[in-house]
Design a protein around this motif. Structure first.
Motif, PDB file in Angstrom:
ATOM      1  N   SER A  39       0.848  -1.058  -0.017  1.00 12.64           N
ATOM      2  CA  SER A  39       0.102  -0.122  -0.010  1.00 12.64           C
ATOM      3  C   SER A  39       0.866   1.019  -0.004  1.00 12.64           C
ATOM      4  O   SER A  39       1.916   1.185   0.405  1.00 12.64           O
ATOM      5  N   PRO A  40       0.426   2.301  -0.806  1.00  9.95           N
ATOM      6  CA  PRO A  40       1.003   3.613  -0.721  1.00  9.95           C
ATOM      7  C   PRO A  40       1.493   4.101   0.716  1.00  9.95           C
ATOM      8  O   PRO A  40       0.530   4.008   1.587  1.00  9.95           O
ATOM      9  N   ARG A  41       2.798   4.759   0.908  1.00  5.90           N
ATOM     10  CA  ARG A  41       2.790   5.251   2.200  1.00  5.90           C
ATOM     11  C   ARG A  41       3.156   6.560   2.109  1.00  5.90           C
ATOM     12  O   ARG A  41       3.537   7.178   0.838  1.00  5.90           O
TER      13      ARG A  41
END
Length: 84
Positions: free
Chosen positions: A75-77
């Motif tokens: 998942s994008p951080r």
């Protein structure tokens, strides 16, 4: 100090471990509940493929020919919707 993954390390690193049945035509797959496994075997129990796989069997067909795939959290951080 132990080398390799423990259940707690997998949880902390947000890893997903998915078991796959190799018995055709079953091919069932399911993500393992790492928190439940850590509770059952202890958070510092080794959780490498060779530690987990012998304890598994397919819930659908009962087969013992099971493989594991370890996947990191992708998942994008620090996602910002205003990127250009």
């Amino acid at each position: 100090m132990a080398t390799g993954w423990t259940y707690q390390k997998l949880i902390d690193d947000k890893m997903t471990v998915t078991a796959y049945c190799h018995h055709a035509p079953c091919n069932h797959h399911q993500a393992l509940d790492l928190k439940a496994l850590a509770k059952r075997f202890g958070p510092d129990a080794p959780a490498m493929e060779w530690d987990i796989r012998p304890k598994l069997k397919c819930r659908k067909c009962g087969g013992k020919s099971v493989g594991l795939i370890y996947s990191p959290d992708t998942s994008p951080r620090n996602f910002s919707p205003n990127w250009r």
